[in-house]
Design an enzyme around this catalytic site. Structure first.
Site, short mmCIF file in Angstrom:
data_model
loop_
_atom_site.label_atom_id
_atom_site.label_comp_id
_atom_site.label_asym_id
_atom_site.label_seq_id
_atom_site.Cartn_x
_atom_site.Cartn_y
_atom_site.Cartn_z
CB THR A 164 -0.91 0.00 1.24
OG1 THR A 164 -1.74 -1.15 1.22
CG2 THR A 164 -1.79 1.24 1.27
N GLY A 203 2.74 -2.54 8.33
CA GLY A 203 2.97 -3.14 9.64
C GLY A 203 4.39 -3.64 9.78
CD GLU A 450 -4.44 -8.55 4.17
OE1 GLU A 450 -4.43 -8.67 2.94
OE2 GLU A 450 -3.44 -8.73 4.89
#
Length: 673
Positions: A164, A203, A450
């Site tokens: 992303t 993350g 997701e």
């Protein structure tokens, strides 16, 4: 002969060293009409043995005094330590092996998502490491990446999944990060050409990861070949400083799970060796010739991003679990909580005895339970898909369809169920001692990451319609679409009994076929198909996609009920769960069934549902004990003994007397629980 109470206590004692049930527990279990042992064994088979072993071990590992605030920086560091401790223990106890994390990360992921209730940080961080980073190395890397893969599986080296960007998320094909091949130096040069091309929300990136799978537009000799993954060293593992050409930052505080260090990264002429390219399906020769075993750019990108579908399934599973977890909490608490005297008996009523609670909580529990059962078939499809080989499988489109609609619907429904359950617990539902806060943050987040749910619903809708094209062209249909081959009667009033699950399934099928045909026809006749598709989403595509999934779930639930053929009384109890699910769908979606059902039939359905809910009142508390949740997962008001006030006041008194959360360096529980 053992009573249901004896069976239930025996089962729960296996999970607890001490069990001192309250009178409320005894009353509720005594009213149960099904065989607790039979139901327990059948429901337990819906999850692999590793799932229960994982929960058991983590339940032993993780201990904390709940509900204290921990500073973000401290929380992040200690979350990493706790994750390492959990994985080392699971390896030592042979629940999993590092090799299994490599070869079957989706199973590991789904099992480890079961630790979300201990801490959303723990499950998310494990999922990033195993289900995104390591899985990508395995799926699209080759032997040259095997050392990094094994270090990731052993948690000896932390990684992240840089997909992303600030400017693009769901529309992966438009990512702006580039990777140019330099044939003179045999290197790829990675760049972030615009402010919006920085990798964002990644993350493990802010402080933890030393390596990253970076997705970029691959450019060779001026030709763009689409999105490809590269394994990039982003930090010096000794100093933890970012390497030349890479700037790393922190995305900052979030609404929750701040133990996950979401970060951003900018690349400025970052050079990586040719071996950085994850080259299972595409490669570049030393002199700069691109080759791929997959000719289609779209399919090549789908294979590159194959890690995401398995991640969606893990999120879908944990979402339906969270819905059931929240509803179980509300059911146990409201079965004890008293409010207002009954005018007839002059005795205080338990909240769960009010019929509106039946509608709000028992009805949603039945809905979530059917989803819990039906999702098991989605996992079977996924396993079949992997066995066939991702690149070769004819199920690629179907897997994208079923994983997309599962993730969207189950996260939406899980969020709504959790919210309703929290409200049903009144003021205590808002207390941090009862664990709704962290759960609601995670379930809300699940609707977004997701894949945005609305994008996923649209993609699933297009693939549903693709089966109509297959039918006209005489091509094989995707799995679950065999009903399109059947003769569907013309639209007419439905006269068969709606107290039969098979008949409700027929109605779902009729409506679904008509929606598929109506939507397909409107698109076919439109001159501007792009605009028409956009116009049809709200009243045609979404209803079609929801109806498809409702039909799928009910069909699988009916098949599952065959497990009770040897115990008809128990089967009857679980048939009632399915009836409540099916009838509520018909009522809530009545506008889509007006061609088949009259107003009087809908009114009769409403009466029928309320009667079934009243019957379910006898069984519903016992059903909460069939689910894979431990007392450490539950908040104070929902523990097995059903002594909500005793446990709640224990927590209140502890903090009133100055007690503080103990955060161990090795085994922690952090978060604002």
């Amino acid at each position: 002969m053992e009573s249901n109470r004896d069976r239930a206590i025996k089962r729960i004692k296996v999970l607890k060293k001490q069990f001192n049930p309250s009178e409320d527990f005894k009353r509720e279990i005594d009213s149960c009409t099904f065989n607790f042992d039979t139901a327990y064994e059948v429901v337990r088979k819906l999850r692999p043995s590793e799932h229960y072993k994982t929960i058991k071990e983590v339940d032993h590992i993780v201990r904390w005094e709940r509900f204290a605030q921990v500073p973000k920086d401290e929380l992040r560091v200690k979350t990493n330590r706790c994750v390492k401790n959990i994985m080392d223990t699971l390896y030592q106890k042979k629940v999993f092996t590092p090799e299994q994390v490599i070869t079957d990360p989706d199973l590991v992921n789904r099992c480890l998502m079961g630790v979300s209730w201990f801490s959303g940080e723990l499950s998310t961080k494990i999922a990033v490491q195993t289900g995104l980073y390591a899985k990508s190395l395995y799926n699209i890397g080759t032997e040259i990446h095997s050392e990094a893969l094994m270090k990731a599986a052993k948690f000896e080296e932390w990684g992240c999944f840089c997909l992303t960007e600030l400017g693009h998320g769901s529309d992966v094909s438009q990512l702006e990060t580039t990777a140019h091949y330099d044939s003179m130096t045999k290197e790829f040069i990675i760049n972030s050409p615009t402010p919006t091309s920085r990798k964002f929300w990644i993350g493990n990136l802010a402080i933890t990861a030393t390596k990253a799978v970076v997705f970029a537009q691959l450019i060779v000799n001026g030709v763009r070949y689409g999105i490809h993954g590269l394994l990039v060293q982003i930090r010096d593992p000794k100093t933890m400083k970012s390497l030349p050409g890479i700037t790393i930052g922190d995305c900052g505080d979030k609404l929750g799970i701040n133990g996950i260090d979401n970060g951003w990264a900018l690349f400025d002429k970052c050079r990586v060796p040719k071996t950085a390219l994850l080259n299972k399906y595409a490669d570049v020769s030393p002199d700069g010739v691109y080759s791929s075993s997959i000719k289609s750019k779209a399919k090549r990108m789908a294979v590159q991003l194959g890690s995401l579908s398995g991640g969606r399934l893990a999120i879908a599973q944990v979402s339906v679990d969270q819905g059931l977890y929240g509803l179980s909490t509300a059911l146990r608490y409201t079965a004890v909580r008293k409010q207002f005297k009954n005018p007839n008996t002059k005795i205080e009523s338990r909240i769960l005895d009010y019929r509106i609670l039946h509608h709000r909580i028992i009805g949603k529990f039945c809905h979530q339970f059917v989803q819990y059962v039906g999702f098991n078939k989605v996992v079977e499809f996924w396993n079949q898909f992997k066995e066939e080989g991702i690149n070769e499988s004819k199920m690629t489109n179907f897997i994208h369809l079923i994983s997309s609609v599962s993730k969207a619907v189950l996260t939406w429904d899980g969020r709504d169920a959790t919210t309703e359950a929290r409200q049903a617990c009144g003021g205590l539902g808002f207390s941090s001692y009862n664990n709704f806060g962290p759960s609601m943050v995670i379930i809300d987040l699940n609707t977004t990451w997701e894949g945005d749910n609305n994008i996923l619903m649209q993609q699933a809708g297009k693939l549903i319609l693709q089966n109509l094209a297959y039918l006209f062209k005489g091509k094989p249909l995707m799995p679950t679409f065999e009903f399109l081959m059947e003769d569907i009667p013309d639209v007419e009033p439905f006269t068969e009994s709606l107290e039969d699950l098979g008949n409700i399934l027929k109605l779902f099928t009729y409506r679904l076929v008509n929606l598929i045909q109506e939507t397909g026809s409107k698109l076919q006749m439109a001159e501007d198909k792009v605009s028409e598709w956009d116009r049809l989403l709200a009243y045609y595509v979404y209803p079609m996609t929801f109806t498809y999934f409702n039909r799928f779930l009910l069909s699988e639930y009916i098949n599952w009920l065959a497990n009770f053929d040897g115990d008809l009384e128990t089967k009857k109890a679980f048939e009632k769960v399915g009836l409540i699910y099916g009838q509520r769908v018909l009522i809530n979606d009545a506008a889509n069934f007006t061609e088949y059902l009259s107003k009087s039939q809908i009114d009769e359905l409403k009466d029928s549902v309320m009667n079934h809910l009243l019957d379910m009142r006898k069984d519903i508390i016992a059903m909460t004990y069939l689910l894979p949740f431990t007392d450490k997962m539950y908040g104070a008001v929902a523990r097995s003994e059903m002594k909500p006030y005793e446990y709640f006041l224990d927590a209140v008194n502890y903090y009133q007397s100055g007690g503080k959360s103990r955060v161990d360096d090795d085994i922690i529980l952090s978060t604002s629980r």
